[in-house]
Write a protein that holds these residues in place. Structure first.
Motif: not given
Lengths: 245, 209
Positions: A27-34, B32-38, B41-46, B64-68
């Protein structure tokens, strides 16, 4: 008792859901692609638009030149901007003839169903054919035949095919007709069709209802094996278990 | 996929060092891409768990995860730190789930749940695991009968066992409204579950075709 059932159901639901597995990276890859696409579109939007417009104008001009409409086109533009002070009558738009070829039928064997299977006749794609009367009404081009439009193949209405199959299956419960209709949809639908996976699954159900066990198992196996993710995976496995008993 | 060497460090820093939500939000909003990824990762599961429980579909949950998270950097420009970052993200998930719910309903009506009508249950599930699976499936079907607002409240309060304060913050509503929603949801779910449980396995006369 009632509370126990709800509480147990909630506990089960909590355990059974919410396990993302290894989807996080995908999903992260998909987001970054978008996001990359969004940036790309934002930066190059005007350039792409200009290129597209230029290409369209060039194509129109080339077509006008080939079809000998260029002088008429120039005259219309000139008349519009009032550059041309010619006394000729305004050019009227001639009608053109259109010919749409017959859509060839797609054999059922191409989607894995034997053509000689009982109760499953091949379904031919719908055909569409129109004819126009060529007329020439322009004074300037009185001695020239009207050009014909490029041949355009009629695309099948895949939505209508899906609806027809759905109605046979779920309303009429005519599984012989439904199977033919699912085959017809699958033959006509392109890779990007929205209901392709559902149609494949429903086709498997129709085969099962007709007692064609081996074919049903073959159709449902990809779902059971998770080739479409979790979609109908559990149901397919249960069905195959029952069919193979 | 882009890999940022600082990702792990940033994630740990965010999770363990209790970095101020406003600081994190500002960094994500600024690109900040690193902050975004962090944060991801921290909130994906929830976010994904919530979306799956409300919508009953894993693919819809991924959407939904993608859109959020796609919208998150822009949305965080308006984050003022009134509540937690988690609640802010989950409230985005609630809004996204609403729009996905509409298209999901249209699609499910079209399918009419083809596979379920055929499964010929002739005997009770043989073991506890299957019984749990069956109960979860029944609750999923029962949840489909609830209005979305009740379903969201029920999932957050009962399934995910969040505090009423937290849920009120996520939904932007007061505790009394929440309690009423959950009350009505449970009342209806008990009734629907009893009906469904009474019409499946050994009691389903139309089981075999």
């Amino acid at each position: 008792m009632k509370d126990d059932l709800l509480e147990r159901a909630v506990a089960s639901y909590r355990d059974q859901t919410g396990n993302a597995g290894d989807q996080s990276d995908a999903v992260l890859e998909r987001i970054q692609r978008s996001r990359r696409m969004t940036h790309l579109v934002g930066r190059k939007r005007r350039r792409a638009l200009a290129v597209a417009l230029a290409a369209a104008l060039a194509t129109a001009g080339a077509w006008a030149g080939v079809s000998k409409r260029l002088p008429a086109l120039v005259a219309r533009v000139a008349a519009f901007v009032r550059i041309d002070d010619s006394k000729e009558a305004p050019v009227t738009k001639p009608a053109v003839s259109r010919h749409v070829p017959v859509e060839p039928a797609v054999p059922a064997a191409s989607i894995g169903v034997p053509a000689t299977a009982p109760g499953a006749p091949d379904v031919e794609a719908p055909t569409k054919e129109t004819h126009g009367n060529p007329t020439v009404s322009s004074r300037r081009h009185a001695t020239e035949p009207a050009p014909t439009m490029p041949v355009v193949a009629a695309a099948p209405d895949v939505d209508a095919l899906y609806r027809a199959a759905h109605d046979q299956h779920f309303k009429a419960h005519d599984y012989v007709a439904a199977l033919s209709a699912w085959n017809a949809y699958l033959a006509a639908a392109g890779p990007g069709s929205g209901m392709l996976i559902e149609a494949r699954y429903n086709r498997g159900i129709a085969l099962a209802r007709l007692g064609r066990r081996d074919e049903a198992v073959a159709a449902l196996r990809p779902f059971a094996d998770g080739e479409y993710g979790e979609y109908r995976k559990t149901e397919a496995r249960r069905l195959i278990e029952k069919l193979e008993q | 996929m882009n890999y940022y060497p600082l990702e792990l460090v940033t994630t740990l820093r965010y999770l363990l060092a209790g970095e101020e939500p406003l600081d994190v939000a500002a960094r994500v909003a600024s690109g900040d891409e690193a902050a975004f990824v962090a944060v991801y990762r921290a909130h994906f599961d929830e976010v994904r768990a919530f979306a799956e429980r409300v919508l009953g579909s894993r693919s819809a949950a991924d959407d939904v995860v993608h859109d959020v998270f796609l919208a998150l950097p822009r949305a965080l420009r308006s984050f003022r730190g009134e509540g937690s970052l988690k609640s802010f993200i989950l409230s985005m998930a609630v809004r996204s789930a609403r729009s996905h719910h509409r298209s999901l309903i249209r699609r499910l009506k079209r399918e009419e749940r083809a596979g379920e009508e055929y499964v010929p249950w002739t005997a009770p599930p043989p073991d506890a695991e299957l019984e749990r699976t069956e109960l979860a499936r029944l609750l999923a079907r029962a949840l489909d009968t609830l209005p979305l607002d009740q379903r969201v409240a029920f999932v957050l309060c009962e399934v995910e066992e969040r505090t009423s304060t937290e849920v009120a913050e996520i939904l932007g509503e007061n505790a009394a409204t929440l309690r009423a929603r959950v009350f009505h949801a449970k009342k209806k779910l008990r009734r629907v579950l009893a009906e469904l449980a009474g019409s499946t396995p050994a009691h389903d006369e139309r089981g075999t075709e």
